[in-house]
Design a protein around this motif. Structure first.
Motif, PDB file in Angstrom:
ATOM      1  N   LEU A  81      -1.405  -5.370  -5.263  1.00  0.00           N
ATOM      2  CA  LEU A  81      -2.106  -5.431  -4.066  1.00  0.00           C
ATOM      3  C   LEU A  81      -3.771  -5.663  -4.356  1.00  0.00           C
ATOM      4  CD1 LEU A  81      -2.913  -4.724  -1.002  1.00  0.00           C
ATOM      5  CD2 LEU A  81      -3.323  -2.171  -1.856  1.00  0.00           C
ATOM      6  N   GLU A 104      -9.430   5.658 -16.938  1.00  0.00           N
ATOM      7  CA  GLU A 104     -10.713   4.908 -16.717  1.00  0.00           C
ATOM      8  C   GLU A 104     -11.726   4.686 -17.862  1.00  0.00           C
ATOM      9  OE1 GLU A 104     -13.199   6.219 -13.277  1.00  0.00           O
ATOM     10  OE2 GLU A 104     -14.729   4.732 -13.643  1.00  0.00           O
ATOM     11  N   PHE A 118      -6.328   5.021 -13.886  1.00  0.00           N
ATOM     12  CA  PHE A 118      -7.279   4.144 -13.388  1.00  0.00           C
ATOM     13  C   PHE A 118      -8.046   3.152 -14.200  1.00  0.00           C
ATOM     14  CE2 PHE A 118      -8.633   7.673  -9.878  1.00  0.00           C
ATOM     15  CZ  PHE A 118      -7.538   7.033  -9.249  1.00  0.00           C
ATOM     16  N   GLU A 173      -6.779   0.085   2.229  1.00  0.00           N
ATOM     17  CA  GLU A 173      -5.107   0.138   1.887  1.00  0.00           C
ATOM     18  C   GLU A 173      -5.132   0.363   0.358  1.00  0.00           C
ATOM     19  OE1 GLU A 173      -3.425  -3.631   2.531  1.00  0.00           O
ATOM     20  OE2 GLU A 173      -1.378  -2.922   1.757  1.00  0.00           O
ATOM     21  N   ILE A 174      -6.336  -0.018  -0.430  1.00  0.00           N
ATOM     22  CA  ILE A 174      -6.266  -0.054  -1.829  1.00  0.00           C
ATOM     23  C   ILE A 174      -6.177   1.722  -2.132  1.00  0.00           C
ATOM     24  CG2 ILE A 174      -7.629  -0.263  -3.971  1.00  0.00           C
ATOM     25  CD1 ILE A 174      -8.195  -3.124  -3.098  1.00  0.00           C
ATOM     26  N   MET A 217     -12.018   4.460  -6.924  1.00  0.00           N
ATOM     27  CA  MET A 217     -11.100   5.509  -7.090  1.00  0.00           C
ATOM     28  C   MET A 217     -11.378   6.620  -7.794  1.00  0.00           C
ATOM     29  SD  MET A 217      -8.759   5.093  -4.910  1.00  0.00           S
ATOM     30  CE  MET A 217      -7.856   6.429  -5.369  1.00  0.00           C
ATOM     31  N   GLY A 218     -12.115   6.462  -9.078  1.00  0.00           N
ATOM     32  CA  GLY A 218     -12.434   7.432  -9.817  1.00  0.00           C
ATOM     33  C   GLY A 218     -13.693   8.351  -9.308  1.00  0.00           C
ATOM     34  N   ILE A 250       0.437  -0.918  -6.438  1.00  0.00           N
ATOM     35  CA  ILE A 250      -0.815  -0.921  -6.776  1.00  0.00           C
ATOM     36  C   ILE A 250      -1.636  -1.836  -7.417  1.00  0.00           C
ATOM     37  CG2 ILE A 250      -2.471   0.447  -8.048  1.00  0.00           C
ATOM     38  CD1 ILE A 250      -0.936   3.048  -7.498  1.00  0.00           C
ATOM     39  N   LEU A 270      -5.728  -8.968  -3.288  1.00  0.00           N
ATOM     40  CA  LEU A 270      -7.009  -8.884  -2.503  1.00  0.00           C
ATOM     41  C   LEU A 270      -8.203  -9.693  -3.096  1.00  0.00           C
ATOM     42  CD1 LEU A 270      -6.478  -5.569  -0.905  1.00  0.00           C
ATOM     43  CD2 LEU A 270      -6.820  -7.780   0.421  1.00  0.00           C
ATOM     44  N   GLY A 303      -9.126  -4.462   3.398  1.00  0.00           N
ATOM     45  CA  GLY A 303      -8.097  -4.228   2.348  1.00  0.00           C
ATOM     46  C   GLY A 303      -8.660  -3.107   1.397  1.00  0.00           C
ATOM     47  N   LEU A 349       1.123   8.970 -11.882  1.00  0.00           N
ATOM     48  CA  LEU A 349       0.022   8.325 -11.167  1.00  0.00           C
ATOM     49  C   LEU A 349      -1.262   9.081 -10.874  1.00  0.00           C
ATOM     50  CD1 LEU A 349       2.154   5.789  -9.058  1.00  0.00           C
ATOM     51  CD2 LEU A 349       1.084   5.256 -11.254  1.00  0.00           C
ATOM     52  N   HIS A 350      -1.589  10.082 -11.665  1.00  0.00           N
ATOM     53  CA  HIS A 350      -2.867  10.691 -11.534  1.00  0.00           C
ATOM     54  C   HIS A 350      -3.993   9.857 -12.069  1.00  0.00           C
ATOM     55  CE1 HIS A 350      -1.288  15.080 -10.756  1.00  0.00           C
ATOM     56  NE2 HIS A 350      -1.109  14.237  -9.496  1.00  0.00           N
ATOM     57  N   LEU A 352       0.294   7.470  -3.636  1.00  0.00           N
ATOM     58  CA  LEU A 352       1.241   7.761  -4.734  1.00  0.00           C
ATOM     59  C   LEU A 352       0.682   8.944  -5.667  1.00  0.00           C
ATOM     60  CD1 LEU A 352       1.769   4.148  -5.227  1.00  0.00           C
ATOM     61  CD2 LEU A 352       3.358   5.673  -4.635  1.00  0.00           C
ATOM     62  N   SER A 353      -0.388   9.331  -5.648  1.00  0.00           N
ATOM     63  CA  SER A 353      -0.491  10.458  -6.588  1.00  0.00           C
ATOM     64  C   SER A 353      -0.504  11.624  -5.916  1.00  0.00           C
ATOM     65  CB  SER A 353      -2.169  10.308  -7.229  1.00  0.00           C
ATOM     66  OG  SER A 353      -3.000  10.534  -6.108  1.00  0.00           O
ATOM     67  N   GLN A 354       0.100  11.810  -4.503  1.00  0.00           N
ATOM     68  CA  GLN A 354       0.177  12.767  -3.841  1.00  0.00           C
ATOM     69  C   GLN A 354      -1.084  13.778  -3.544  1.00  0.00           C
ATOM     70  OE1 GLN A 354       3.839  14.983  -4.765  1.00  0.00           O
ATOM     71  NE2 GLN A 354       5.118  13.000  -4.897  1.00  0.00           N
ATOM     72  N   LEU A 398      -3.469   3.936  -0.811  1.00  0.00           N
ATOM     73  CA  LEU A 398      -2.115   3.574  -1.411  1.00  0.00           C
ATOM     74  C   LEU A 398      -2.216   4.473  -2.828  1.00  0.00           C
ATOM     75  CD1 LEU A 398       0.490   2.326  -2.062  1.00  0.00           C
ATOM     76  CD2 LEU A 398      -0.710   0.523  -3.133  1.00  0.00           C
ATOM     77  N   GLN A 399      -3.341   4.476  -3.173  1.00  0.00           N
ATOM     78  CA  GLN A 399      -3.406   5.363  -4.471  1.00  0.00           C
ATOM     79  C   GLN A 399      -3.251   6.835  -4.487  1.00  0.00           C
ATOM     80  OE1 GLN A 399      -5.576   3.054  -8.076  1.00  0.00           O
ATOM     81  NE2 GLN A 399      -6.202   1.888  -6.149  1.00  0.00           N
ATOM     82  N   ILE A 422       3.709  15.815 -10.004  1.00  0.00           N
ATOM     83  CA  ILE A 422       3.988  14.825  -9.375  1.00  0.00           C
ATOM     84  C   ILE A 422       5.135  14.231 -10.478  1.00  0.00           C
ATOM     85  CG2 ILE A 422       2.316  14.019  -7.901  1.00  0.00           C
ATOM     86  CD1 ILE A 422       1.474  11.829  -9.810  1.00  0.00           C
ATOM     87  N   THR A 443     -11.880  10.416  -6.302  1.00  0.00           N
ATOM     88  CA  THR A 443     -11.184  11.468  -6.734  1.00  0.00           C
ATOM     89  C   THR A 443     -11.946  12.613  -7.443  1.00  0.00           C
ATOM     90  OG1 THR A 443     -10.351  10.165  -9.011  1.00  0.00           O
ATOM     91  CG2 THR A 443      -8.889  10.369  -6.851  1.00  0.00           C
TER      92      THR A 443
END
Lengths: 304, 304
Positions: free
Chosen positions: A102, A40, A70, B98-99, B73-74, A99, A106, B95, A64-65, B106-108, B102-103, A145, B77
């Motif tokens: 999408l 980010e 980001f 989902e965004i 997202m930042g 990612i 949107l 939406g 993808l961390h 994927l980052s588990q 999903l992230q 991951i 997390t």
């Protein structure tokens, strides 16, 4: 003498601080500008470091961390706002395309330029870019991951003409290209001029290995033998070594061991946990194992 | 006297610059800390503005253009890295869930706290939050994609006891709660004490309307009549008024018209196009239409 540069945009682990950027760096090699990871705030860091956006045509995402990707959507959409037309290719783990697409969908957005994805899923080293200047190969890492580092290898350059000798021997200019590529020349009287008589060897090809994030993994060293410079994460100091296993990270000493095993010329440390006030200890713990150690910091540029 | 505060974390349109943050602001109202929009870099701006992360329990996203949510997202997390346990609710267009998920997938990754989504799809004003202190209602906007502003209305407070009179009349303390809520009291001898004799009226309830991004839409004014303060986007000056229609944005004068129509007490302008060197002209163009105009800028706090 050809060199490559590594511009550190961010080199701190996890959550960004006021003056500590998450991971992103730009490798300037053989006229390429490669963006490696994209935490980010990367687009702002690019501006601050005066990196020309339009020259970035390839972005490599290690895993993808969030602290490594980001900032990617911001870069993708800002490139559009700047009306970019040149294609951009994103290399990263499977899922990265979904990612990005999408979010573009949107926002009913589209890019002003062709946007390509090269998703990576292999567990063995894989060539993901190969042109006349550089080869890029994944370096499978050992993290929580799926993660890859990237090995950037310059192609051997052309031989250099000994232009004075060429002129003295009156070699036809039509031979110059052939000579640069290692061939011989022939004079008008039929005499063969051996390549070595009128050319100098090419500059040695250099290489750069980016390895973040990963636990200690000696196979990395085997893959990148004799690398010019390796950036290896050193999230922790020895005092927190026990955190390496559960988090999939390395200490400064482990990073140094990899550099030593690889016979690297230089080691850059980075991806520091933000728990540490200053970075000197990272150098202190690495230097007894590997001498040419450098500390990454946001805004620093290294040239090799 | 109860007041509310608006902390401007970022108020510039489109791509962030070195010192121009994309949209994000924090509304401090009746002990709530609401984060409104969340452009890239919001978590760092929160730190710089010394906003306590743990007090943010609700995040409102107006629409899915990157300059309003790429920092989300930042924030999500980082809250986890800080080992937050309190629930967090995200309000935003369909939406957004989902965004985010999903992230995370994927980052588990997972959040250390309960993460809730309240997706919005309605085209009419809708109450999305209602507790004992505040009601939050969407304000349908007119932008290129589906977008809502948010109308934050304080609930009328309790009446205040005229404590000296209560003591003089020897009103039993058991009546205090009832009196605050507007009821009457009864003395031991059976005398009824009317509420107005021993209480003061509650502080007037205040309100805040956040309207970004939107083209000129007079219906906004009707919905937020007598609002205490409105933040209305003013992407453009009059000289670029012709860009409003294709982009779905407003001029400073249009923002002022909305504030005037609404009978607002204060207008904050923001979401400035980064093409303008200084902001004074925004005030100049709005002031002839609406007097109490204020210019948002990154790091500024307003109190009403």
């Amino acid at each position: 003498m050809s060199t490559f540069k590594v511009h550190i945009l961010g080199c701190y682990a996890a959550a960004p601080g006021s003056f500590k950027n998450p991971t992103a760096q730009v490798l300037e090699m053989r006229n390429h500008l490669f963006l490696i990871d994209c935490g980010e705030g990367t687009q702002v860091a690019l501006r601050r470091n005066k990196i020309k956006f339009s020259r970035i045509k390839h972005i490599f995402i290690s895993h993808l961390h969030g602290d490594h990707f980001f900032g990617l959507m911001g870069v993708i959409t800002t490139f559009s706002l700047l009306k970019r037309s040149a294609p951009l290719t994103i290399y990263g783990p499977k899922g990265i395309k979904e990612i990005c697409l999408l979010q573009l969908k949107l926002s009913q957005g589209f890019t002003s330029y062709p946007l390509h994805f090269r998703e990576i899923g292999a567990k063995t080293p894989t060539v993901i870019l190969d042109d006349d200047k550089v080869t890029v190969t994944t370096i499978p890492l050992n993290h929580r991951i799926y993660a890859n580092g990237f090995h950037f290898q310059e192609k051997p350059g052309e031989r250099k003409l000994d232009i004075n000798t060429c002129l003295n021997l009156e070699i036809d200019k039509a031979y110059y290209k052939k000579l640069k590529q290692g061939g011989d020349a022939r004079l008008e009287d039929g005499t063969i001029i051996k390549n070595e008589e009128v050319t100098f060897p090419p500059e040695p090809a250099k290489s750069y290995a980016y390895c973040s994030d990963t636990a200690y993994k000696p196979e990395i060293a085997t893959q990148i033998t004799s690398v010019t410079a390796i950036y290896h994460e050193s999230t922790f100091l020895e005092s927190h070594a026990k955190l390496c296993k559960p988090t999939g990270h390395s200490t400064a000493a482990q990073a140094a061991s990899i550099a030593k095993l690889a016979g690297a010329q230089h080691l850059i440390l980075g991806h520091y946990s933000t728990r540490y006030r200053d970075l000197e200890m990272f150098e202190k713990e690495a230097a007894p194992i590997f001498k040419n150690v450098h500390l990454a910091d946001d805004g620093k540029t290294f040239e090799f």
